[in-house]
Write a protein that holds these residues in place. Sequence first.
Motif, mmCIF file in Angstrom:
data_model
loop_
_atom_site.group_PDB
_atom_site.id
_atom_site.type_symbol
_atom_site.label_atom_id
_atom_site.label_comp_id
_atom_site.label_asym_id
_atom_site.label_seq_id
_atom_site.Cartn_x
_atom_site.Cartn_y
_atom_site.Cartn_z
ATOM 1 N N LYS A 1 1.512 9.803 -5.581
ATOM 2 C CA LYS A 1 1.851 10.962 -5.046
ATOM 3 C C LYS A 1 1.167 11.413 -3.509
ATOM 4 O O LYS A 1 0.789 12.368 -3.552
ATOM 5 C CB LYS A 1 1.814 12.091 -6.040
ATOM 6 C CG LYS A 1 2.514 11.997 -7.180
ATOM 7 C CD LYS A 1 2.538 13.159 -8.150
ATOM 8 C CE LYS A 1 3.702 12.688 -9.362
ATOM 9 N NZ LYS A 1 3.429 13.904 -10.597
ATOM 10 N N LYS A 2 0.509 10.313 -2.833
ATOM 11 C CA LYS A 2 -0.126 10.626 -1.544
ATOM 12 C C LYS A 2 1.044 10.434 -0.431
ATOM 13 O O LYS A 2 1.274 9.515 0.235
ATOM 14 C CB LYS A 2 -1.162 9.536 -1.477
ATOM 15 C CG LYS A 2 -2.322 9.249 -2.630
ATOM 16 C CD LYS A 2 -3.219 8.135 -2.153
ATOM 17 C CE LYS A 2 -4.250 8.290 -3.228
ATOM 18 N NZ LYS A 2 -5.189 9.586 -3.065
ATOM 19 N N TRP A 3 1.643 11.739 -0.599
ATOM 20 C CA TRP A 3 2.767 11.970 0.366
ATOM 21 C C TRP A 3 2.337 11.839 1.767
ATOM 22 O O TRP A 3 3.038 11.084 2.489
ATOM 23 C CB TRP A 3 3.585 13.259 0.107
ATOM 24 C CG TRP A 3 3.850 13.391 -1.336
ATOM 25 C CD1 TRP A 3 3.436 14.326 -2.215
ATOM 26 C CD2 TRP A 3 4.480 12.624 -2.286
ATOM 27 N NE1 TRP A 3 3.862 14.400 -3.419
ATOM 28 C CE2 TRP A 3 4.666 13.338 -3.537
ATOM 29 C CE3 TRP A 3 5.442 11.402 -2.132
ATOM 30 C CZ2 TRP A 3 5.238 12.741 -4.577
ATOM 31 C CZ3 TRP A 3 5.957 10.831 -3.204
ATOM 32 C CH2 TRP A 3 5.877 11.479 -4.462
ATOM 33 N N SER B 1 0.835 -1.174 0.083
ATOM 34 C CA SER B 1 0.030 -0.052 -0.025
ATOM 35 C C SER B 1 0.778 1.211 -0.077
ATOM 36 O O SER B 1 0.630 2.348 -0.720
ATOM 37 C CB SER B 1 -0.721 0.043 1.243
ATOM 38 O OG SER B 1 -1.823 -0.991 1.237
ATOM 39 N N LEU B 2 1.822 1.223 0.898
ATOM 40 C CA LEU B 2 3.001 2.501 0.858
ATOM 41 C C LEU B 2 3.481 2.616 -0.605
ATOM 42 O O LEU B 2 3.430 3.901 -1.008
ATOM 43 C CB LEU B 2 4.084 2.039 1.757
ATOM 44 C CG LEU B 2 5.032 2.997 2.085
ATOM 45 C CD1 LEU B 2 4.591 4.456 2.121
ATOM 46 C CD2 LEU B 2 6.076 2.775 3.084
ATOM 47 N N LYS C 1 2.411 8.665 7.047
ATOM 48 C CA LYS C 1 1.497 7.936 8.088
ATOM 49 C C LYS C 1 1.965 6.245 8.215
ATOM 50 O O LYS C 1 2.212 5.862 9.317
ATOM 51 C CB LYS C 1 0.209 8.142 7.814
ATOM 52 C CG LYS C 1 -0.451 9.443 7.937
ATOM 53 C CD LYS C 1 -1.944 9.444 7.719
ATOM 54 C CE LYS C 1 -2.598 11.006 7.853
ATOM 55 N NZ LYS C 1 -4.003 10.907 7.531
ATOM 56 N N HIS C 2 2.045 5.907 7.060
ATOM 57 C CA HIS C 2 2.308 4.252 7.101
ATOM 58 C C HIS C 2 4.073 4.208 7.484
ATOM 59 O O HIS C 2 4.283 3.211 8.070
ATOM 60 C CB HIS C 2 2.116 3.981 5.625
ATOM 61 C CG HIS C 2 0.784 3.395 5.273
ATOM 62 N ND1 HIS C 2 -0.307 4.534 5.337
ATOM 63 C CD2 HIS C 2 0.049 2.427 5.097
ATOM 64 C CE1 HIS C 2 -1.479 3.934 5.241
ATOM 65 N NE2 HIS C 2 -1.370 2.617 5.001
ATOM 66 N N MET C 3 4.610 4.981 6.791
ATOM 67 C CA MET C 3 6.383 4.842 7.462
ATOM 68 C C MET C 3 6.188 5.405 8.995
ATOM 69 O O MET C 3 7.012 4.495 9.670
ATOM 70 C CB MET C 3 6.956 6.005 6.730
ATOM 71 C CG MET C 3 7.385 5.573 5.183
ATOM 72 S SD MET C 3 8.364 6.490 4.228
ATOM 73 C CE MET C 3 7.697 8.153 4.003
ATOM 74 N N GLY C 4 5.365 6.102 9.580
ATOM 75 C CA GLY C 4 5.158 6.220 10.899
ATOM 76 C C GLY C 4 4.910 4.851 11.607
ATOM 77 O O GLY C 4 5.429 4.457 12.692
#
Length: 353
Positions: free
Chosen positions: A147-149, A139-140, A154-157
């Motif tokens: 380009k949903k930065w 998903s990331l 959020k996902h990396m967090g």
Amino acid sequence: MSLIVSYFILNRVFQNDKLKIPNINLNFNSKLIQWFLFLLGSSLAIGHLIYLGDLPAFSALNVELNTEAVNIRRQITADAETIVNYIASFNMKAFLPFGLLYLLAKKNHKLYWLLLLIGVVYAFSLMQKSYIVILLMPSLIYAIFNKKWLFGLKHMGIISIVLYSLVLVHNPEISTLKPVDETQSHEHVNKTTKQGEFYSIWTSLKNRVLIVPGKTVSSWFDHIPNDLPFLNGKGYRFAQRFTGENYINYAQELYPIMYPDHAKKGLKGNVNVAHFMYDYANFGRKGLVLSGFILAIVFYFIETMFRNNFKFKLSLNLIPLATLSSQALTTLLFSGGWGLLLGLYYLFINNQD
């Protein structure tokens, strides 16, 4: 080298008559697929946690020794039925990540975030650091392509928090979740100590990703065939049915040799290594050539299946490709869920294009 040569030959052979994978006109309703994937992934995850009887990672917060945490993690699979372990693996490595990706692609945000919440708790509970990456990376990657930065951040967090928490769970000695003694609160813990703990966690993760895979390959080369002979086919579990020979798992047999201190403490485990080393362990240098040839066939098949869909090709295959650095190809394709992931794409995305 054999991988590159084999892929080049396959590409030349099929360049005028490209290998085609036929579509199946299933005509699935998109909403039905979304609910099916959501219910499948969530029910299997919740059912597995009920089967386990508790949330293992949270139970591990109460232990004080690293060996106790390791045993809790080991018991998740060691005490379970084989079929349960297979279903859990398929769910964690295929149904859940594919379900999230499909819901994201179809912009069903409500079901997406609910499934993500269940998946994150499930991944954390199973105490495997790789699971949170496997769960969210498709998903990331897809979000970054679109380009949903903020979504990506959020996902990396989430991934970072879960990884950090699991390192603490696995290493109670450095955990900052507990006061130094019963009379001290977290606010009184020495700041320098906290910085040292954070550095220790970061170093552990960095070594696991960048150093351990190469070091493990080197160790396998050192011990095979010097300490353990080439297996000549006995190292393939599937071959046992045809040859009648007993299956020999060098990943287990090398553990006490490479980690004698852990073995003395009664710990058991597998020394997972890059996919080509399993073929080397069976046939030596010929096995390395064989490994490259087989992988080239897999790569060509994937390229054919995803020929016109680069976003999904990278989103669904990047993690399995990275996993080849620590897992046999046959294991990854079958019990590792890669083959199932490809099948889900073929049924629910490729046939909808």
